[in-house]
Design an enzyme around this catalytic site. Structure first.
Site, PDB file in Angstrom:
ATOM      1  N   ASP A 284       0.862  -1.177   0.000  1.00 35.88           N
ATOM      2  CA  ASP A 284       0.000   0.000   0.000  1.00 35.88           C
ATOM      3  C   ASP A 284       0.909   1.241   0.000  1.00 35.88           C
ATOM      4  O   ASP A 284       2.136   1.142   0.098  1.00 35.88           O
ATOM      5  CB  ASP A 284      -0.970  -0.008   1.194  1.00 35.88           C
ATOM      6  CG  ASP A 284      -2.193   0.872   0.908  1.00 35.88           C
ATOM      7  OD1 ASP A 284      -2.137   1.697  -0.026  1.00 35.88           O
ATOM      8  OD2 ASP A 284      -3.207   0.742   1.615  1.00 35.88           O
TER       9      ASP A 284
HETATM   10  C1  BGC Z   1      -5.012   3.241   0.122  1.00 35.87           C
HETATM   11  C2  BGC Z   1      -5.135   2.241  -1.002  1.00 35.87           C
HETATM   12  C3  BGC Z   1      -4.977   2.927  -2.322  1.00 35.87           C
HETATM   13  C4  BGC Z   1      -3.623   3.611  -2.346  1.00 35.87           C
HETATM   14  C5  BGC Z   1      -3.293   4.272  -3.654  1.00 35.87           C
HETATM   15  C6  BGC Z   1      -3.775   4.096  -0.007  1.00 35.87           C
HETATM   16  O1  BGC Z   1      -3.787   5.155   0.882  1.00 35.87           O
HETATM   17  O2  BGC Z   1      -5.016   2.559   1.344  1.00 35.87           O
HETATM   18  O3  BGC Z   1      -6.367   1.581  -0.919  1.00 35.87           O
HETATM   19  O4  BGC Z   1      -5.129   2.018  -3.380  1.00 35.87           O
HETATM   20  O5  BGC Z   1      -3.616   4.579  -1.320  1.00 35.87           O
HETATM   21  O6  BGC Z   1      -4.003   5.436  -3.839  1.00 35.87           O
END
Ligand code: BGC
Length: 750
Positions: A284
């Site tokens: 993530d």
């Molecule tokens: C979130 C993810 C997301 C990623 C990219 C993160 O803060 O937890 O779900 O896909 O950002 O934007």
């Protein structure tokens, strides 16, 4: 009584869970593997590590990004949706980097790209995999045309906590519902061929248990033990991976002390060794280096080491792989074979997406954004996602209705009805309920409008008098209340998930007019709305319904269609009851339903005089509405439950059939639900578990026999011996309209 067949009671540790079933998830293609071998054999260590590095477009200066791509230091970008700019960067990757490996571009396309569908929890309320699959396919078509190859969806985090803002992005509290709909989303995004110009790669996230955040506070620690992990939290992931999900994202949370991004037992050992999955794992956002903040790594170097060894193939934005993997490999702290495996997974994704053959986005192709069929699909999804919670007969509005008051902060909130995660949605394309009702009723009835409360958090009561005066002039008032989109989604948890601002006051005053009051709730989560439900004549619950929410809700309110959504999550009466979910285990002293409540306790009552059962003195133990609940404009009756036998051999199947009759006066769709309970197991089993469901449309007066064929596999769970199997013994079974009621029978598995 069921016999516990487990010979040696293994301690079901993180290590023990790696020895379970083996499933091949996707067929490897020898020609792709051979091309990957050829590329790998030419790559330097630095180029390999470069493939494992993902940058966010816009967060890095354009010139240095181009230099990094040219030098082979970038494998992927996220957040670039300008196809011309992307084509130029892609050209640099393909024509100017030494090996010409194309970039793969990711984006959060969570419930639509331009055409916004209901938020995922709303889509889950359709209990309709076809609708969910179609929604993902529409999103894929629009996104790929803008250069997006890969979405970070579906989010498969089971949540049993109505405070957690991200439940808006998930498919609810039930593992089977999450599995069926999650697999449907994967099929929708990826289609039958991921290289098609209408397909994108899916990414199942957040691995794992992220939705079990303590206290419902986002990013918080989770403490999901191994059996619960296997039997609940991992179920949708396994189903989506079996459906061919191309990628997976590790989660932010630490579970029992181990952050998702550093969890080798679950990522490398389970996903790869046990499930034989050949997809690609991405971290993530900065979750590699956030392991330092967790206290799981001392510095970036250790964080990079732990993530790479755990099996995280690609690092999203935090750059520690690029910096530290070269020396970690040189010193033998990260095995070279892990790096080769990761690069293999990344290149495989790029091959599957057809990027080696066709790296560019066709900027001359006509736009399919908001194509009529996309809008129609979004409207149908919104229509099927609305759940009728209460109706004293005021809905659908009578043809004779002449004046309708439309009030409330969500009646005309084009941004907020789209919900969370709509990076590419456009509020000027939203059709609000106010606009749709005006259009539908033009020439037939008068629509009076007053917001009453400006926006959901607005505490000012100054507009309420005007709303009340409008209501007094109308035959019926429809109050659109709920939550602005910013109140749900990532990092947007609430300690008290009720209606915010002066909305309660607005509803109270409208109810006091004594005129019929319909509430339409547009929200990112199940809200604690017991008082408001009491005050209203009817309540239609629409999670944020997206671009076409207005026309869908207008059709439902006016009776062009009958509601058919069902609750994918339990509704709590009040925050203090949370976590509250239907498929809990039993206590030794379950709630009986007739317990003494706080106001009825005699003074100086004897300590044990209340019966010693499991409930809250001030809130009982029952929800406001149970999982699976939802009304229609008709009524349905269930009768004649029959089973094809009273015993089933292990490995066999059982047909469970009931008659469903539409006893009302309108055509409507019932969501028929099958639940079982495993009466005694090697582990205590939930009081009820959804096993199957079917949407059945019936004309008034019509009847049909609905049969579910239950397989032994559907009864299986990971038991005390660490294997997944159905344990012989007695089962109870229900066919019914929701998780709290239904026709009941039993059978034995022998
Ligand atoms: C979130 C993810 C997301 C990623 C990219 C993160 O803060 O937890 O779900 O896909 O950002 O934007």
């Amino acid at each position: 009584m069921k016999k516990n067949l487990s010979p040696g009671r293994v301690l079901f540790s993180a290590l023990a869970i790696t020895v379970l079933t083996l499933t091949a998830c996707s067929e490897p293609k020898p020609e792709i593997e051979q091309r990957i071998d050829e590329i790998l054999s030419q790559m330097t260590v630095e180029e390999k590590i470069g493939q494992m590095n993902q940058l966010s477009y816009g967060d890095v200066a354009a010139s240095s990004m181009a230099d990094d791509i040219r030098a082979g230091r970038v494998g992927s970008l996220l957040n670039i949706v300008d196809p011309a700019a992307l084509n130029e960067l892609q050209r640099i990757a393909v024509e100017e980097s030494r090996l010409g490996i194309p970039l793969v571009v990711g984006r959060d396309v969570i419930h639509g790209f331009r055409t916004i569908f209901p938020i995922p929890i709303g889509q889950a309320a359709t209990f309709n995999p076809e609708i969910v699959e179609r929604g993902a396919a529409v999103a894929a078509r629009e996104a790929r045309a803008s250069g997006v190859h890969w979405t970070f969806a579906p989010m498969l985090d089971i949540s049993r906590d109505q405070r957690w803002g991200r439940l808006a992005e998930g498919l609810g509290e039930d593992p089977v519902l999450g599995a069926v709909l999650g697999a449907a989303m994967v099929r929708g995004y990826q289609g039958s061929d991921m290289s098609a110009p209408t397909s994108i790669a899916a990414c199942v996230k957040h691995f794992v248990a992220y939705g079990a955040a303590e206290g419902g506070r986002d990013y918080n620690s989770t403490n999901v033990p191994p059996y619960l992990m296997r039997n609940v939290y991992l179920v949708p992931f396994k189903a989506a991976i079996d459906a061919g999900a191309a990628t997976l994202m590790t989660s932010f949370n630490d579970n029992d002390g181990i952050p998702g991004t550093g969890n080798k037992a679950l990522v490398r050992d389970m996903l790869r060794d046990e499930w034989s999955w050949d997809g690609m794992v991405v971290s993530d956002w900065a979750s590699v280096t956030e392991m330092i903040v967790h206290g799981f790594a001392a510095d970036e170097r250790e964080a990079a080491m732990k993530a790479a060894n755990a099996g995280v193939d690609m690092e999203m934005v935090s750059g520690s792989y690029l910096e530290h993997l070269p020396s970690l490999i040189a010193e033998g702290l990260v095995p070279q074979k892990y790096i080769d495996g990761s690069v293999r997974n990344i290149l495989r994704l790029k091959f599957r997406l057809g990027l080696f053959d066709n790296p560019y986005t066709d900027t001359s192709a006509p736009s399919t954004d908001y194509a009529p069929e996309h809008l129609a699909a979004a409207k149908e999804a919104a229509l099927q996602s609305a759940v009728l919670l209460k109706n004293d007969g005021v809905l659908p509005l009578a043809e004779s209705t002449r004046t309708i008051a439309v009030v409330g902060p969500m009646a005309d909130a084009p941004h907020d009805q789209l919900g969370t995660w709509i990076f590419d949605g456009q509020k000027d394309r939203t059709v609000t309920p106010l606009a749709a009702l005006r259009e539908s009723l033009a020439g037939r009835a008068t629509v009076l409008h007053a917001r009453g409360v400006e926006y959901s958090r607005d505490r000012s009561t100054s507009g309420i008098a005007q709303a009340v005066s409008v209501a007094r002039r109308a035959d019926v008032t429809i109050a659109f209340v709920g939550e602005e989109s910013i109140l749900s989604g990532e990092a947007h948890s609430l300690a008290d998930p009720g209606l915010q601002g002066a909305q309660k006051e607005l509803i109270d005053q409208l109810a006091r007019t004594g005129r019929p009051l319909v509430l339409v709730v547009m929200a990112g989560r199940p809200l604690t709305i017991g008082d408001e439900v009491k005050a209203a004549s009817a309540v239609l619950y629409s999670f944020h319904p997206g671009t076409m929410g207005g026309p869908a809700l207008a059709d439902l309110l006016l009776g062009v269609a009958s509601p058919s959504g069902r609750l994918p999550m339990t509704f709590a009466r009040e925050a203090g009851q949370i976590p509250l979910y239907y498929n809990h285990n039993n206590t030794g002293r379950p709630y009986q339903g007739n317990e003494t409540m706080i106001d009825d306790i005699p003074l100086e009552a004897a300590q044990t005089s209340l019966g010693n059962t499991s409930y809250y003195l001030d809130a009982g133990a029952e929800p406001l509405f149970p999982f699976g609940y939802g009304l229609t404009y008709s009524t349905f009756e269930y009768s004649e439950l029959s089973l094809s036998g009273d015993t089933v051999p292990v490995g066999g199947t059982l047909d469970i059939t009931a008659t469903l009759t539409n006893t009302g006066s309108r055509e409507a769709t019932e969501v028929v639900q099958l639940y079982t309970r495993d009466v005694a197991g090697s582990l205590a089993r939930p009081v009820k578990e959804l096993k199957d469901f079917r949407r059945v449309k019936l004309a008034p007066g019509a009847s049909t026999r609905v049969t579910f064929t239950l397989t032994t596999d559907q009864l299986a769970f990971y038991g005390l011996d660490g294997t997944r199997r159905a344990e012989p013994g007695e089962f109870r079974v229900w066919i019914g309209p929701d998780s709290s009621t239904g026709l009941e029978s039993s059978f034995a598995l022998r």
